[in-house]
Design a protein around this motif. Structure first.
Motif, mmCIF file in Angstrom:
data_model
loop_
_atom_site.group_PDB
_atom_site.id
_atom_site.type_symbol
_atom_site.label_atom_id
_atom_site.label_comp_id
_atom_site.label_asym_id
_atom_site.label_seq_id
_atom_site.Cartn_x
_atom_site.Cartn_y
_atom_site.Cartn_z
ATOM 1 N N PHE A 1 2.331 -3.998 14.523
ATOM 2 C CA PHE A 1 0.957 -4.507 14.604
ATOM 3 C C PHE A 1 0.478 -4.995 13.223
ATOM 4 C CE2 PHE A 1 -3.605 -3.685 14.099
ATOM 5 C CZ PHE A 1 -4.098 -4.598 15.029
ATOM 6 N N ARG A 2 0.771 -4.194 12.189
ATOM 7 C CA ARG A 2 0.322 -4.579 10.843
ATOM 8 C C ARG A 2 1.103 -5.800 10.331
ATOM 9 N NH1 ARG A 2 -2.872 0.062 7.996
ATOM 10 N NH2 ARG A 2 -3.988 0.722 9.838
ATOM 11 N N ARG A 3 2.383 -5.884 10.671
ATOM 12 C CA ARG A 3 3.170 -7.063 10.247
ATOM 13 C C ARG A 3 2.607 -8.324 10.894
ATOM 14 N NH1 ARG A 3 7.608 -3.688 11.385
ATOM 15 N NH2 ARG A 3 8.276 -5.004 13.115
ATOM 16 N N TYR B 1 2.500 2.055 -8.376
ATOM 17 C CA TYR B 1 2.092 2.935 -7.286
ATOM 18 C C TYR B 1 0.578 2.950 -7.202
ATOM 19 C CZ TYR B 1 6.816 4.854 -7.103
ATOM 20 O OH TYR B 1 8.172 5.008 -6.974
ATOM 21 N N VAL B 2 0.056 2.330 -6.161
ATOM 22 C CA VAL B 2 -1.381 2.474 -5.905
ATOM 23 C C VAL B 2 -1.582 3.498 -4.794
ATOM 24 C CG1 VAL B 2 -1.489 0.413 -4.434
ATOM 25 C CG2 VAL B 2 -3.556 1.232 -5.493
ATOM 26 N N GLY B 3 -0.599 3.629 -3.916
ATOM 27 C CA GLY B 3 -0.638 4.664 -2.875
ATOM 28 C C GLY B 3 -0.652 6.043 -3.517
ATOM 29 N N LEU B 4 -1.392 6.954 -2.916
ATOM 30 C CA LEU B 4 -1.459 8.333 -3.420
ATOM 31 C C LEU B 4 -0.465 9.145 -2.603
ATOM 32 C CD1 LEU B 4 -5.353 8.672 -3.549
ATOM 33 C CD2 LEU B 4 -3.824 7.991 -5.399
ATOM 34 N N HIS B 5 0.591 9.599 -3.254
ATOM 35 C CA HIS B 5 1.698 10.194 -2.518
ATOM 36 C C HIS B 5 1.508 11.675 -2.262
ATOM 37 C CE1 HIS B 5 3.285 6.428 -4.022
ATOM 38 N NE2 HIS B 5 3.888 6.412 -2.874
ATOM 39 N N GLY C 1 1.177 3.677 -12.653
ATOM 40 C CA GLY C 1 0.190 4.091 -11.665
ATOM 41 C C GLY C 1 -0.982 3.126 -11.707
ATOM 42 N N SER C 2 -1.821 3.177 -10.691
ATOM 43 C CA SER C 2 -3.028 2.350 -10.671
ATOM 44 C C SER C 2 -4.127 3.149 -9.986
ATOM 45 C CB SER C 2 -2.759 1.052 -9.909
ATOM 46 O OG SER C 2 -3.907 0.239 -9.877
ATOM 47 N N ARG C 3 -5.249 3.295 -10.668
ATOM 48 C CA ARG C 3 -6.298 4.160 -10.113
ATOM 49 C C ARG C 3 -7.641 3.441 -10.073
ATOM 50 N NH1 ARG C 3 -7.836 9.138 -8.700
ATOM 51 N NH2 ARG C 3 -9.605 10.147 -9.690
ATOM 52 N N ASN C 4 -8.288 3.493 -8.935
ATOM 53 C CA ASN C 4 -9.632 2.939 -8.750
ATOM 54 C C ASN C 4 -9.693 1.493 -9.243
ATOM 55 O OD1 ASN C 4 -10.474 5.355 -7.619
ATOM 56 N ND2 ASN C 4 -11.067 6.208 -9.588
ATOM 57 N N ALA C 5 -10.809 1.113 -9.852
ATOM 58 C CA ALA C 5 -10.993 -0.270 -10.288
ATOM 59 C C ALA C 5 -12.088 -0.300 -11.340
ATOM 60 C CB ALA C 5 -11.407 -1.132 -9.089
ATOM 61 N N ALA D 1 6.079 -5.520 3.340
ATOM 62 C CA ALA D 1 6.941 -4.690 4.190
ATOM 63 C C ALA D 1 6.099 -3.596 4.820
ATOM 64 C CB ALA D 1 8.063 -4.071 3.362
ATOM 65 N N ASP D 2 6.212 -3.450 6.120
ATOM 66 C CA ASP D 2 5.508 -2.360 6.805
ATOM 67 C C ASP D 2 6.304 -1.998 8.052
ATOM 68 O OD1 ASP D 2 2.234 -1.373 6.667
ATOM 69 O OD2 ASP D 2 3.430 -0.823 8.408
ATOM 70 N N THR D 3 6.324 -0.691 8.350
ATOM 71 C CA THR D 3 7.067 -0.235 9.535
ATOM 72 C C THR D 3 6.303 -0.532 10.825
ATOM 73 O OG1 THR D 3 6.177 1.902 8.893
ATOM 74 C CG2 THR D 3 8.520 1.578 8.538
HETATM 75 N N1 LIG Z 1 -4.942 4.385 -6.393
HETATM 76 C C1 LIG Z 1 -6.155 4.384 -5.887
HETATM 77 O O1 LIG Z 1 -7.135 4.366 -6.599
HETATM 78 C C2 LIG Z 1 -6.311 4.353 -4.392
HETATM 79 C C3 LIG Z 1 -7.542 4.024 -3.817
HETATM 80 C C4 LIG Z 1 -7.636 3.953 -2.432
HETATM 81 C C5 LIG Z 1 -6.542 4.258 -1.654
HETATM 82 N N2 LIG Z 1 -5.370 4.614 -2.259
HETATM 83 C C6 LIG Z 1 -4.165 4.939 -1.494
HETATM 84 O O2 LIG Z 1 -3.526 3.751 -1.104
HETATM 85 C C7 LIG Z 1 -2.723 4.016 0.044
HETATM 86 C C8 LIG Z 1 -2.993 2.957 1.102
HETATM 87 O O3 LIG Z 1 -4.333 3.056 1.591
HETATM 88 P P1 LIG Z 1 -4.723 2.307 2.948
HETATM 89 O O4 LIG Z 1 -6.142 2.614 3.208
HETATM 90 O O5 LIG Z 1 -4.290 0.897 2.889
HETATM 91 O O6 LIG Z 1 -3.791 3.166 3.975
HETATM 92 P P2 LIG Z 1 -3.196 2.883 5.408
HETATM 93 O O7 LIG Z 1 -2.749 4.203 5.899
HETATM 94 O O8 LIG Z 1 -4.135 2.079 6.248
HETATM 95 O O9 LIG Z 1 -1.917 1.960 5.140
HETATM 96 C C9 LIG Z 1 -0.656 2.439 4.837
HETATM 97 C C10 LIG Z 1 0.349 1.481 5.444
HETATM 98 O O10 LIG Z 1 1.652 1.896 5.033
HETATM 99 C C11 LIG Z 1 2.535 1.748 6.129
HETATM 100 N N3 LIG Z 1 3.685 2.638 5.951
HETATM 101 C C12 LIG Z 1 3.740 3.990 6.081
HETATM 102 N N4 LIG Z 1 4.981 4.436 5.844
HETATM 103 C C13 LIG Z 1 5.737 3.349 5.552
HETATM 104 C C14 LIG Z 1 7.103 3.169 5.215
HETATM 105 N N5 LIG Z 1 7.939 4.212 5.161
HETATM 106 N N6 LIG Z 1 7.519 1.918 4.946
HETATM 107 C C15 LIG Z 1 6.670 0.861 5.025
HETATM 108 N N7 LIG Z 1 5.364 0.971 5.363
HETATM 109 C C16 LIG Z 1 4.909 2.205 5.621
HETATM 110 C C17 LIG Z 1 1.694 2.081 7.355
HETATM 111 O O11 LIG Z 1 2.234 1.534 8.548
HETATM 112 C C18 LIG Z 1 0.340 1.448 6.982
HETATM 113 O O12 LIG Z 1 0.227 0.125 7.446
HETATM 114 C C19 LIG Z 1 -3.071 5.436 0.488
HETATM 115 O O13 LIG Z 1 -2.085 6.326 -0.019
HETATM 116 C C20 LIG Z 1 -4.398 5.706 -0.200
HETATM 117 O O14 LIG Z 1 -4.605 7.075 -0.426
HETATM 118 C C21 LIG Z 1 -5.233 4.649 -3.596
#
Ligand SMILES: NC(=O)c1ccc[n+]([C@@H]2O[C@H](COP(=O)([O-])OP(=O)(O)OC[C@H]3O[C@@H](n4cnc5c(N)ncnc54)[C@H](O)[C@@H]3O)[C@@H](O)[C@H]2O)c1
Ligand SMILES: [Zn+2]
Length: 342
Positions: A197-199, A259-263, A283-287, A192-194
């Motif tokens: 282009f990415r979809r 959650y891998v995204g950093l909020h 949570g999931s951090r690095n690798a 899922a992505d808003t």
């Molecule tokens: N946990 C870790 O160790 C780690 C490591 C690297 C990156 N990250 C995090 O992972 C996340 C993703 O990194 P990336 O480089 O792929 O980022 P990115 O910004 O390229 O991708 C984020 C995607 O999310 C989409 N998006 C934004 N809001 C949305 C919504 N409301 N609904 C659906 N889609 C939505 C965007 O369109 C985009 O395609 C970031 O938060 C980054 O900080 C975490």
């Protein structure tokens, strides 16, 4: 040659070419000649000056493929001429996380190319313990092992196996990697992505379904993909609280959210749904090296391809001039790889 071309971020929004001495490897280190380097979101934030832990001047570059050119004393396990990828994390080995064997979560972690100078230069000294042999992977793909390994870690945390219904939210490099690796595990994956282009990239390069969470019929479309059910595992790779506050509503009973995204902001978990569904939140951090190994093997077998994440190429020789117009202002950039033209 005793000097080398180095690209330095002197201060936010200012990249300058500098000449530095070519380093000599110390004990336990290898001198590596950079072949390719990925550009990460962290590099872009560092350039923009909105990364609070960043100090300047800094040489970026932590997604690296290189060739070993010299070995210091006691630097065992690698040979000159061997192709390697960098595992950029240096952990303290003493904190609680390190003592528990979770060095990827080290409280004092130092990332090469982030907290110390990295590979946007011709040569770099690194501890051999931070290298991974990648002779069976092309340099373009090998530069992407690190971001793919972050994705692989999230997939491993979620325990994704064949046949499971997995929703990946966010189709940036990390989400694309999660989707590709979950699919390689045999899961049924929807992204899922808003961003349209990415979809489209998900459809074209991963051959997976991609939905817009902002669409009115999103839930129905999701159920249609998952044989009438909701997701068993949801992986967030957006970094957007808005995207994930309702994640538990996308889940069926007994599901897992990673959650891998950093909020940038707090998350809201709907309490009644969370309890009712006995949802697991992680949570999931690095690798870890295990994740890097898994990605290397998937790349060598052709199951993970660079084009799944990569959509631009840059030349090192013109990077300072290209960074702002082509990297920062390029709305369609997903992941770029730099070629070290010499
Ligand atoms: N946990 C870790 O160790 C780690 C490591 C690297 C990156 N990250 C995090 O992972 C996340 C993703 O990194 P990336 O480089 O792929 O980022 P990115 O910004 O390229 O991708 C984020 C995607 O999310 C989409 N998006 C934004 N809001 C949305 C919504 N409301 N609904 C659906 N889609 C939505 C965007 O369109 C985009 O395609 C970031 O938060 C980054 O900080 C975490
Ligand atoms: Zn530590």
């Amino acid at each position: 040659m005793t000097t080398m071309k180095t690209l330095v971020i002197a201060e936010p929004r200012k990249m300058v070419w500098t000449t530095r001495d070519k380093p000599t490897p110390a004990a336990g280190e290898a001198l590596i000649k950079i072949l390719t380097a990925g550009i990460c979101g962290t590099d872009i934030h560092a350039w923009a000056g909105n990364q609070p832990f960043f100090s300047y001047p800094r040489v970026l570059g932590h997604e690296l493929c290189a060739e070993v050119v010299e070995l210091g004393s006691d630097a065992r396990g690698f040979e000159r001429g061997q192709r390697v990828a960098l595992i950029p994390y240096i952990s303290c080995q003493q904190c609680d996380a390190c003592q528990s064997g979770k060095t990827n979560c080290c409280e004092k972690i130092s990332v090469i190319g982030v907290h110390q100078d990295g590979g946007f230069c011709e040569y770099l000294n690194v501890p051999v313990s931070n290298l991974l042999a990648v002779d069976d992977v092309a340099p373009e793909a090998a530069a992407l092992i690190e971001p793919f390994a972050i994705s692989a870690h999230a997939v491993r945390r979620a325990g994704i196996v064949a046949g499971e219904h997995v929703l990946v939210v966010g189709a940036g490099p990390i989400g694309l990697g999660v989707a590709a690796i979950a699919a390689a595990n045999g899961a049924s994956v929807v992204v899922a992505d808003t961003s349209e282009f990415r979809r489209q990239h998900v459809n074209d390069k991963l051959a997976l379904a991609a939905l817009n969470p902002a669409d009115e019929n999103f839930y129905d479309a999701l159920r249609e993909q998952f044989n009438g059910r909701l997701a068993l595992k949801v992986i967030d790779a957006t970094g957007s609280p808005a995207a994930m506050n309702n994640a538990v509503n996308l889940m069926r009973h007994g599901g897992t959210i990673v959650y891998v995204g950093l909020h940038k902001g707090d998350l809201v978990i709907p309490d009644s749904e969370f309890h009712k569904k006995e949802t697991t939140l992680m949570g999931s951090r690095n690798a870890t090296r295990e994740d890097f190994d898994r990605v290397r093997a998937l790349m060598a077998s052709g199951k993970l391809r660079a084009e799944m994440m990569l959509n631009e190429h840059f030349a090192f020789s013109t990077l300072a001039e290209d960074f702002e117009p082509q990297v920062i202002n390029n709305r369609e950039l997903i992941k770029g790889v730099i070629y070290f033209d010499r």
